[in-house]
Design a protein around this motif. Structure first.
Motif, PDB file in Angstrom:
ATOM      1  N   SER A  91      15.093  -0.135 -14.315  1.00 38.09           N
ATOM      2  CA  SER A  91      13.766   0.458 -14.465  1.00 38.09           C
ATOM      3  C   SER A  91      13.803   1.949 -14.796  1.00 38.09           C
ATOM      4  O   SER A  91      12.762   2.563 -14.993  1.00 38.09           O
ATOM      5  CB  SER A  91      12.975   0.267 -13.174  1.00 38.09           C
ATOM      6  N   VAL A 155      10.877  -1.022  -7.083  1.00 33.39           N
ATOM      7  CA  VAL A 155      10.159  -1.988  -7.931  1.00 33.39           C
ATOM      8  C   VAL A 155       8.666  -1.649  -7.950  1.00 33.39           C
ATOM      9  O   VAL A 155       8.028  -1.653  -9.007  1.00 33.39           O
ATOM     10  CB  VAL A 155      10.366  -3.437  -7.415  1.00 33.39           C
ATOM     11  N   ILE A 156       8.127  -1.316  -6.770  1.00 35.19           N
ATOM     12  CA  ILE A 156       6.678  -1.050  -6.724  1.00 35.19           C
ATOM     13  C   ILE A 156       6.347   0.245  -7.471  1.00 35.19           C
ATOM     14  O   ILE A 156       5.425   0.286  -8.280  1.00 35.19           O
ATOM     15  CB  ILE A 156       6.176  -1.000  -5.260  1.00 35.19           C
ATOM     16  N   ARG A 159       6.766  -0.229 -11.313  1.00 34.15           N
ATOM     17  CA  ARG A 159       6.373  -1.577 -11.756  1.00 34.15           C
ATOM     18  C   ARG A 159       6.016  -1.607 -13.244  1.00 34.15           C
ATOM     19  O   ARG A 159       6.181  -2.618 -13.906  1.00 34.15           O
ATOM     20  CB  ARG A 159       5.226  -2.121 -10.908  1.00 34.15           C
ATOM     21  N   LYS A 160       5.563  -0.451 -13.795  1.00 38.70           N
ATOM     22  CA  LYS A 160       5.154  -0.443 -15.213  1.00 38.70           C
ATOM     23  C   LYS A 160       6.363  -0.556 -16.143  1.00 38.70           C
ATOM     24  O   LYS A 160       6.233  -1.022 -17.261  1.00 38.70           O
ATOM     25  CB  LYS A 160       4.381   0.836 -15.520  1.00 38.70           C
ATOM     26  N   PRO A 164       6.398  -8.158 -16.102  1.00 33.79           N
ATOM     27  CA  PRO A 164       5.941  -8.862 -14.902  1.00 33.79           C
ATOM     28  C   PRO A 164       6.884  -9.988 -14.491  1.00 33.79           C
ATOM     29  O   PRO A 164       7.053 -10.290 -13.302  1.00 33.79           O
ATOM     30  CB  PRO A 164       4.580  -9.430 -15.304  1.00 33.79           C
ATOM     31  N   ALA A 167       9.705  -8.063 -12.336  1.00 34.85           N
ATOM     32  CA  ALA A 167       9.402  -7.401 -11.068  1.00 34.85           C
ATOM     33  C   ALA A 167       9.126  -8.413  -9.951  1.00 34.85           C
ATOM     34  O   ALA A 167       9.629  -8.261  -8.835  1.00 34.85           O
ATOM     35  CB  ALA A 167       8.204  -6.479 -11.253  1.00 34.85           C
TER      36      ALA A 167
END
Ligand code: C2E
Ligand code: MG
Ligand code: MG
Length: 633
Positions: A91, A155-156, A159-160, A164, A167
């Motif tokens: 990420s 992850v939170i 998240r972008k 989907p 995550a």
């Protein structure tokens, strides 16, 4: 001793390993870390079984028992640390860690390792089972909790930057693992850590790291376009120089028609496998007939350019030998393109711009970038022109050799704005409008403009019998075309026999039944049809006789060579075309007539209509009107 959970988990991880390592996987940094994470998970499963064996079969004070527990605890911490680093790398924008960032991330692990090496293990031996506890195990739980929570927070927070599908499985997996951890710490005899490890592996493998997602279904050994894009994204973020080397099989259409599409993919696969030996890199199936490599070393690329890559012979599965020809293109990144979008645009440009080129090597340079920028500028201008009344129509008169006067004209579209980028040929912007989905609007504007001009000045009074209007390949098969034209003619009160619609020879041959439908509807309404650019495509002579073209326009490439030094062959071809078309009762317009000599020769040979600079260049409405007034006296 009940080892059911451990053995099932061990086999789950082993199966994942087998599938993972027997497939080709992409060399993203995240994938490399996943490979380590998977390997550490296998090692953990083995050490866990080993520690249970020593606990049940050796004296608890045996040094081997302590060692097996140290290995078991040490590998479990590594599993969680690599999971966290994997999720973090997945990420992050900047993929590489700075030394301090790395140090912070491995700190909980280092802390736990100090305890693993020097700390005390206690062993519970009872009727409910055997297990280890004590300070080392407490430290283990603490550092596992740190990594688990850190993973969830990562992850939170980011998240972008995950898609989907990525995550959610990570969140599910880690939450499940924490639950297992809590249950395990409350019931130390249950020994279910390995279940958490294998479940997490399953989640990640199935949702993110399944190598089959990246393997190409058509070209064997190749990775797919998605893999290519992932790699490019990472390379672009990395900022270091790299080269995209693309091989395009230029005679692929011919080969597909003769030996079939599977053989074409096989040829691509063999060629790419050979080349990948010298480039030492994976290859990607990036377009139907193209294979690309991402290469770090310029020297390898230069060696490739000087090698005999472009003309190769291949033996098909049935033993037939076929000749292939390849074109090679190089893009240096990030020098000429520093993002996935720019690279994609450049690759598409190089592929389409050179589809007719004989050059077998295209090295992207400033000139190519200028060309691309120019075309992007034209695209913007075109978009604006189509929306904001930025198009105008020029007229080029057509002369009748029989009536000895100008009886018609061809309507030719122009962009009004000649300041921004200078004159832009419709040969550039009309195909562009087709690709951009603007051609129907462009065609409609031209047609309406012709109708409005014809009505406003009643051009029939000057002897104009009809106007030739170009219809592009895409328009010619548009089912709404006849209705639109009819409605427009109705609006201006112009009869349909005032229009001759020009369709190029190539479009006429390729469009097939849809064109036949449109043509027969429009013909029944009274419109005439001309076949444009005859001699530049591949004429289907029987079709030509049947499809009811009223006029055939001979392209200048059939006419001009007749006036070169050695013109005997060209004359024979032209004479035969003229007599064949006249024999079919179809009229002829000769295009590109520039000299008196050409006028005389074509007139003597029975060509009915002439169009070209000898008579007049295309001109705007006012000039054309003046031309008509002057020439109709
Ligand atoms: P085309 O339909 O074959 O048009 C003839 C082209 O030859 C025109 O170029 C014209 O200016 C040029 N030409 C005419 N006489 C001579 C000559 O004596 N010498 C030379 N060297 N050239 C001559 P233009 O206007 O640049 O148009 C190029 C092509 O763009 C057209 O070829 C046609 O295919 C397309 N086009 C032009 N206007 C439209 C339009 O409104 N709609 C569509 N779909 N296509 C158009
Ligand atoms: Mg034309
Ligand atoms: Mg033409």
């Amino acid at each position: 001793m009940n080892l059911g959970v451990q053995i099932v988990s061990f086999f789950v991880i082993l199966t994942i390993c087998f599938i993972y390592f027997s497939n080709k996987h992409i060399k993203l940094l995240s994938t490399k870390i996943y490979t380590v994470y998977l390997s550490v998970s296998v090692i953990f499963s083995v050490f866990e079984l080993f520690s249970l064996y020593t606990l049940y079969n050796l004296n608890v004070d045996d040094p081997l028992n302590r060692l097996s527990h140290q290995l078991f605890v040490g590998s479990l911490i590594l599993v969680l640390m690599f999971l966290f680093i994997y999720v973090d790398i997945l990420s992050r924008k900047q993929k590489r860690y700075k030394p301090l960032e790395l140090a912070v991330r491995i700190l909980p692990c280092v802390f736990a390792y100090v305890m693993v090496i020097f700390g005390r293990f206690e062993y519970h031996i009872g009727a409910d089972g055997r297990y280890s506890y004590g300070p080392v195990i407490v430290t283990l739980y603490c550092s596992l909790a740190v990594y688990a929570v850190w993973t969830i927070v990562t992850v939170i927070r980011r998240r972008k930057s995950f898609n989907p599908n990525t995550a959610l499985p990570i969140l599910f997996g880690v939450t499940g693992w924490i639950t297992i951890g809590i249950v395990q710490s409350l019931n130390p005899a249950w020994l279910i850590e390995s279940m958490g490890v294998s479940l997490m592996q399953l989640f990640i493998f199935l949702s993110i790291e399944n190598p089959r997602e990246y393997n190409d279904g058509d070209v064997r050994g190749a990775l797919n376009r998605h893999a290519f894009e992932q790699m490019l994204n990472e390379r672009c973020e990395n900022g270091k120089s790299f080269y995209i080397v693309t091989f395009t099989l230029t005679n692929s259409e011919l080969l597909k028609n003769s030996v079939g599409v599977d053989e074409v993919y096989r040829i691509l696969s063999i060629a790419a496998t050979n080349i990948s030996k010298s480039l030492h890199s994976d290859f990607y199936h990036t377009a139907d007939n193209s294979i690309s490599f991402i290469e770090k070393h310029k020297k390898c690329c230069e060696e490739l350019i000087s090698s005999d890559f472009d003309k190769l012979e291949f033996s098909t599965s049935s033993g037939m030998i076929v000749n292939t020809s390849f074109r090679l293109s190089f893009i240096e990144c990030p020098k000429y393109a520093d993002s996935l979008d720019k690279i994609t645009e450049l690759m598409t440009h190089v592929r389409s711009a050179d589809s007719n080129s004989a050059r077998s090597v295209v090295v992207v340079s400033e000139a190519v970038i200028d060309e691309l920028n120019y075309l992007s500028g034209v695209e913007r201008l075109l978009q604006k022109a189509v929306k904001n009344n930025g198009l105008e129509v020029y007229y080029q008169p057509i002369y009748s050799t029989k009536k000895k006067k100008f009886v018609s004209a061809e309507a030719l579209v122009r962009l009004k704005d000649k300041e921004t980028l200078g004159f832009i040929s419709p040969e550039i912007f009309v195909p562009m409008a087709e690709r951009m989905g603007l051609i129907s609007e462009l065609g409609a504007t031209v047609f309406e403009s012709v109708c409005s001009f014809a009505k406003k000045y009643n051009v029939r009074q000057y002897g104009v019998e009809y106007i030739e209007v170009n219809i592009s390949a895409v328009q010619s098969v548009d089912i709404y075309l006849p209705d639109y034209l009819l409605q427009c003619m109705g609006k201006y009160g112009i009869s349909s026999d005032f229009f001759n619609l020009e369709i190029t020879e190539t479009a006429a041959v390729e469009a097939g039944e849809l064109l036949d439908l449109n043509m027969s509807r429009l013909k029944s309404m009274g419109c005439g049809f001309s076949m444009d650019d005859f001699g530049t495509g591949y004429s289907n002579l029987s079709q030509m006789a049947n499809t009811g073209f009223d006029i055939i326009k001979l392209d200048k490439s059939l006419i001009w060579p007749c006036f070169d030094g050695d013109s005997a062959h060209a004359r024979t071809i032209l004479d035969s075309c003229i007599s064949m078309i006249n024999g079919l009762g179809i009229s002829i317009v000769a295009e590109g007539v520039e000299t008196k000599e050409q006028v005389d020769m074509l007139t003597e040979n029975g060509v009915e209509y002439l169009q070209g600079y000898y008579f007049a260049k295309p001109m705007n409405e006012q000039d054309y009107l003046k031309f008509l007034q002057d020439n109709c006296k």
